[in-house]
Scaffold this motif. Structure first.
Motif, PDB file in Angstrom:
ATOM      1  N   ARG A 176       8.980  -3.743  -4.061  1.00  0.00           N
ATOM      2  CA  ARG A 176       9.160  -5.160  -3.974  1.00  0.00           C
ATOM      3  C   ARG A 176       7.904  -5.836  -3.162  1.00  0.00           C
ATOM      4  O   ARG A 176       7.774  -5.724  -1.998  1.00  0.00           O
ATOM      5  N   ALA A 219      14.025  -9.076 -11.638  1.00  0.00           N
ATOM      6  CA  ALA A 219      14.377  -7.709 -11.283  1.00  0.00           C
ATOM      7  C   ALA A 219      15.791  -7.883 -10.779  1.00  0.00           C
ATOM      8  O   ALA A 219      16.465  -6.872 -11.160  1.00  0.00           O
ATOM      9  N   VAL A 251       7.894  -6.649  -8.766  1.00  0.00           N
ATOM     10  CA  VAL A 251       9.037  -6.024  -8.366  1.00  0.00           C
ATOM     11  C   VAL A 251       9.161  -5.068  -9.584  1.00  0.00           C
ATOM     12  O   VAL A 251       9.108  -5.117 -10.468  1.00  0.00           O
ATOM     13  N   ILE A 259      11.636  -1.688 -10.568  1.00  0.00           N
ATOM     14  CA  ILE A 259      13.136  -1.181 -10.579  1.00  0.00           C
ATOM     15  C   ILE A 259      13.319   0.080 -11.388  1.00  0.00           C
ATOM     16  O   ILE A 259      12.374   0.199 -12.305  1.00  0.00           O
ATOM     17  N   VAL A 313      15.927  -1.218  -6.667  1.00  0.00           N
ATOM     18  CA  VAL A 313      14.510  -1.707  -6.749  1.00  0.00           C
ATOM     19  C   VAL A 313      13.623  -0.629  -5.942  1.00  0.00           C
ATOM     20  O   VAL A 313      14.250  -0.050  -4.924  1.00  0.00           O
TER      21      VAL A 313
END
Length: 133
Positions: free
Chosen positions: A33, A19, A38, A40, A30
């Motif tokens: 998380r 990520a 994760v 994005i 992001v």
């Protein structure tokens, strides 16, 4: 009713590392998380707003990196990302500094692209966007 693409899921060993790499490549941020995943997306708005938009309306989908117990990647991707830029060679240099590796240069259809791999070996292409922009 039509379908919406909300995210592209990429299985990996280290979601945070990938990520961070792809945030540096694309200028994404992001939005979720956790240890095992994760996510994005292309926005610097508050996480909750971005996540709500991704689930509600047509937009660019996010990239979701999910930890899987599989071993190291051993075969070619069946799906890959293309990144179009004005100067592929300069961008490839930048991405190598961020952890990518060059695989080969391809010239077809009057354009060229550079096949690269991310830090976990997933292929992607840095394409000559100058001819298409």
């Amino acid at each position: 009713m039509t379908s919406r693409l909300t995210e592209t899921v990429i299985d990996c060993a280290d979601p945070a590392r990938l990520a961070d790499f792809w945030c540096a490549v694309l200028g994404y941020v992001v939005i979720t998380r956790r240890e095992e995943l994760v996510e994005i997306a292309p926005s610097a708005r508050p996480d909750a707003d971005v996540l709500a938009d991704l689930r509600r309306e047509p937009t660019l989908g996010s990239l979701l990196f999910v930890a899987v117990p599989d071993g190291e990647k051993t075969t070619k991707n069946r799906l890959h990302l293309d990144i179009h830029v004005a100067d592929p060679d300069a961008e490839a240099d930048r991405l190598e500094a961020a952890g990518a590796a060059r695989v080969r240069r391809v010239e077809e259809f009057g354009i060229f692209w550079i096949v690269m791999t991310d830090p976990e070996g997933n292929e992607f292409c840095v394409c000559d966007g100058g001819a298409n922009t």
